[in-house]
Enzyme design. Structure first.
Site, mmCIF file in Angstrom:
data_model
loop_
_atom_site.group_PDB
_atom_site.id
_atom_site.type_symbol
_atom_site.label_atom_id
_atom_site.label_comp_id
_atom_site.label_asym_id
_atom_site.label_seq_id
_atom_site.Cartn_x
_atom_site.Cartn_y
_atom_site.Cartn_z
ATOM 1 N N SER A 134 87.644 11.735 18.898
ATOM 2 C CA SER A 134 86.331 11.820 18.261
ATOM 3 C C SER A 134 85.475 12.762 19.075
ATOM 4 C CB SER A 134 85.679 10.431 18.210
ATOM 5 O OG SER A 134 84.313 10.521 17.867
ATOM 6 N N TYR A 147 83.074 2.554 22.258
ATOM 7 C CA TYR A 147 83.883 3.423 21.397
ATOM 8 C C TYR A 147 84.042 4.808 22.025
ATOM 9 C CZ TYR A 147 85.200 6.278 17.360
ATOM 10 O OH TYR A 147 85.823 7.162 16.529
#
Length: 255
Positions: A134, A147
């Protein structure tokens, strides 16, 4: 038999990878791994390439044993491996439950590494590995702290694997997209709660992320940012100290 193995295949980016790879003439069968068996069977009915549904919870050791046994029995040539299974939860770290934090670490880090390790013996020269990271991997990210940390780990792992497998002619790419509007990630990460992330401007679409990522893997780029926002973010995170990036990012997301 030449296969592609895709985790997180029941929805979102994983499903988009299955749909795209089903048109690749070099792939004879796709092994689609995810928890939701019904969705895997639905997916298998709408692809032009044979899809084998493999319902597994990759955070469960028994599921990893099942995958290991299947690989040992079939001994396929693994042309493409896409580790797309992942989960995120928005909110300050202090508000996250231990269970939510552990779930992100277990799936985003431990499961991705375990699946990749199981698949390594079946990769051949020209095989491609795509680990779905990501743009959050490029900096500490308030509101998505755990995350972002899991994706930073996965990006570092993928870069090392890229370097180590270069002599074997195996391509390894860390895929670092921005928000993707047509997946379940955003609503699931918000968990129905009010989030500090109020807007998702210029969010990407799964199909374009998949197309650009597969192109980058063919050229053996070790990191791909499949979109303008994540590309600019990658450049900014390299040039601007994190001590400045973090408060600026927090300010932008509250606007």
């Amino acid at each position: 038999m030449n296969i592609a193995l895709v985790t997180g295949a029941s929805s979102g980016l994983g499903r988009a990878f299955v749909e795209k790879l089903s048109t690749d003439p070099s792939v004879e069968e796709i092994w689609a791994v995810a928890r939701r068996e019904d969705r895997l069977h639905q997916l298998a009915q709408h692809t032009s390439c044979p899809v084998r549904p493999i319902p597994l919870d990759l955070t469960c050791p028994a599921s990893l044993d099942t995958l290991r046994t299947l690989l040992e029995q079939e001994t396929p040539t693994l042309s493409v491996l896409v580790c797309s299974a992942g989960v995120g939860t928005m909110g300050p770290i202090r508000d996250l439950s231990c269970e939510d934090a552990a779930r992100m670490i277990d799936l985003n880090c431990k499961a991705a590494v375990a699946v990749t390790s199981l698949c390594l013996p079946y990769l051949r020269r020209g095989s491609r590995v795509l680990e779905i990271c990501s743009t959050a991997a490029f900096q500490p990210l308030p509101g998505l702290g755990v995350y972002a940390a899991t994706k930073a780990f996965l990006q570092s792992y993928t870069k090392t694997l890229h370097h180590e497998l270069l002599p074997a002619g195996i391509h390894v790419t860390a895929v670092c997209p921005y928000w993707i509007k047509d997946t379940e990630f955003i609503p699931l990460a918000q968990q129905g709660k009010k989030s500090d992330f109020k807007h998702f401007p210029l969010a990407s679409r799964a199909r374009s992320v998949v197309t650009l990522s597969l192109w980058a893997s063919r050229w053996n780029l070790w990191v791909v940012t499949p979109g303008i926002v994540c590309t600019l973010h990658r450049i900014g995170a390299k040039c601007i100290p994190h001590g400045l990036m973090v408060p600026v990012t927090e300010l932008i997301r509250r606007i």
